[in-house]
Every structure is written in structure tokens, then in C-alpha cells.
Design a protein around this motif. Structure first.
Motif, short mmCIF file in Angstrom:
data_model
loop_
_atom_site.label_atom_id
_atom_site.label_comp_id
_atom_site.label_asym_id
_atom_site.label_seq_id
_atom_site.Cartn_x
_atom_site.Cartn_y
_atom_site.Cartn_z
N GLU A 44 0.83 -1.22 0.00
CA GLU A 44 0.00 0.00 0.00
C GLU A 44 0.86 1.26 0.00
O GLU A 44 0.58 2.24 -0.67
CB GLU A 44 -0.89 -0.02 1.25
N GLY A 92 -4.70 -2.74 -2.49
CA GLY A 92 -4.46 -2.18 -3.81
C GLY A 92 -3.63 -3.04 -4.73
O GLY A 92 -3.12 -2.56 -5.75
N GLN A 118 -6.83 -7.29 -1.82
CA GLN A 118 -7.48 -6.35 -2.74
C GLN A 118 -7.59 -4.96 -2.13
O GLN A 118 -7.31 -3.96 -2.79
CB GLN A 118 -8.87 -6.87 -3.13
N ARG A 119 -7.93 -4.89 -0.84
CA ARG A 119 -8.03 -3.58 -0.18
C ARG A 119 -6.70 -2.84 -0.15
O ARG A 119 -6.65 -1.61 -0.21
CB ARG A 119 -8.56 -3.74 1.25
N ALA A 155 -9.38 -10.69 0.49
CA ALA A 155 -10.06 -9.38 0.49
C ALA A 155 -9.11 -8.29 0.98
O ALA A 155 -9.11 -7.17 0.46
CB ALA A 155 -11.30 -9.43 1.38
N SER A 156 -8.27 -8.62 1.95
CA SER A 156 -7.31 -7.62 2.45
C SER A 156 -6.24 -7.33 1.41
O SER A 156 -5.74 -6.21 1.31
CB SER A 156 -6.67 -8.10 3.75
#
Ligand SMILES: O=C([C@H](O)CO)[C@H](O)[C@H](O)COP(=O)(O)O
Length: 207
Positions: A155, A179, A176-177, A173-174
């Protein structure tokens, strides 16, 4: 975010069988370093022939002779090749030159790099298509391992990156979060009772 299956199996036959199961659910098919060491680049050629529509990723983890090693992997059918971030700039520059010649790409694997953020920015400037924020199998097995630091590095670097390090349904999911452009899953797929179902579930978790 793309999904990449990392095939850390040891024979071309096993890789072909696994790829046949999971190809419908993934964007990138990675031939893992142990597979390439065991079978050679002919495994890359076999996977590309079987799946010409997929991005084929040869995880060479090149440390020297960047242009030569990348050139032979691209000639064998790879679309992406890894060079280690711990390699010298000249090795990365040489690999990028081979990628440019073939119209393909170099991924710089930051496994073992202490300051991943700084190195990610440096190698992106050298022409890496993206970097891999990576915790290898041995690092994952160390007490107290967590994906959190790797996610934060991805990130913070603010360059295109993939993330590899035991990614699973619990963590995608983390990823993807954070980035990531690519989530890499190896054991979560090839170690599953039903690799196709595991890959499909990971794909479904990408929104
Ligand atoms: O690159 C890898 C490792 O160095 C062994 O070759 C793995 O392919 C990568 O870590 C992804 O696999 P998992 O960590 O099992 O998801």
C-alpha cells in the motif's frame, strides 16, 4: 485484481493436470521455482501450449545473467519472468531488455528485501512491469508470521504490485483492499482437496 495460481508442483504432468483444473478461474498461471528447477523450461513451453490464452509466469527468481535467463524463458513461452529484487540493477536492466525484445514483462520479486518500499520504487523505475510483495514458504513458516506488514508495504510503495505469501480465502479481500494488481495463491489452491473449487472461491472473493 487478477488471480495468479502458483504451481509449486514438481513435474510437468502434475502442472498440466493442475492447470487444466484451475485455468477457468485464474488469469495468470505461474510455474513455481521448484517446478522449473525440476523440469526445466520445457515445462513453460508445455503450459503455454496447453493454455495459450493465459498469462504464463515463469518464477525463475533470477539473480544474475538477467538478459540471458529472461531471454530463454521468453523464448520458451513465458509472458512474465521474475528477477530477484536483491539482484543488482544491471541484472534487472538486462532482464527488462530481454522483455522489451520479446514484448513481454519482468516482475521483480522482493522476497528477502528488507526495505521493500524503496526497492519497489527503484525497480519500477528500471522497467519492472510490477513488483511482487512476497513472503516465501520458509518465511511463512517462521513463528509470528503475518501478512499485515507485506500488505502495508504494498500500500505504501504506490507502484503496481502483486502479493504472495500464503494468500487464502481468509486474506484475499485484504490483498485487494491494499491495492494489489494481482493476488498470488499457491498452497491455498494446489493443496486443496478440490483445487478447481478453491480457485473458483478465490475468484468469487475478488469484487
Ligand atoms: O514463490 C513461491 C515460493 O518461493 C515457492 O516457490 C510461491 O509460489 C509463492 O509463495 C506463492 O505460494 P503460496 O505462498 O503457497 O501461496
Amino acid at each position: 485484481m487478477k488471480l495468479q495460481v502458483a504451481m509449486d508442483v514438481l513435474t510437468t504432468d502434475a502442472a498440466l493436470a493442475l492447470a487444466a483444473q484451475v485455468a477457468p478461474h485464474v488469469d495468470i498461471i505461474e510455474l513455481g521455482t521448484p517446478l522449473i528447477k525440476a523440469e526445466g523450461l520445457r515445462a513453460v513451453t508445455a503450459i503455454k501450449a496447453a493454455h495459450p490464452d493465459k498469462i504464463v509466469f515463469a518464477d525463475l527468481k533470477t539473480m544474475d545473467a538477467g538478459e540471458l535467463e529472461a531471454d530463454i524463458a521468453f523464448a520458451a513461452g513465458a509472458d512474465l519472468v521474475t528477477v530477484l529484487g536483491t539482484a543488482g540493477d544491471s541484472t534487472i536492466i538486462g532482464a527488462v531488455a530481454a522483455a522489451t525484445k520479446h514484448g513481454k514483462g519482468i516482475v521483480v520479486d522482493l522476497i528477502g528485501v528488507a526495505d521493500k518500499v524503496t526497492r519497489a520504487r527503484e525497480v519500477t523505475a528500471l522497467g519492472a512491469q510490477f513488483v511482487e510483495m512476497h513472503a516465501g514458504l520458509d518465511e511463512q513458516a517462521e513463528p509470528g508470521f503475518s501478512l499485515a506488514k507485506l500488505l502495508n508495504q504494498g500500500e505504501t510503495a504506490k507502484v503496481p504490485f502483486s502479493l504472495a505469501g500464503g494468500v487464502s480465502l481468509a486474506t484475499i479481500a485484504s490483498v485487494q483492499r491494499a491495492g494489489a494488481s494481482v493476488a498470488v495463491a499457491g498452497g491455498a489452491i494446489y493443496g486443496a482437496d478440490d483445487p478447481a473449487a478453491a480457485a473458483a472461491a478465490l475468484r468469487a472473493a475478488i469484487i
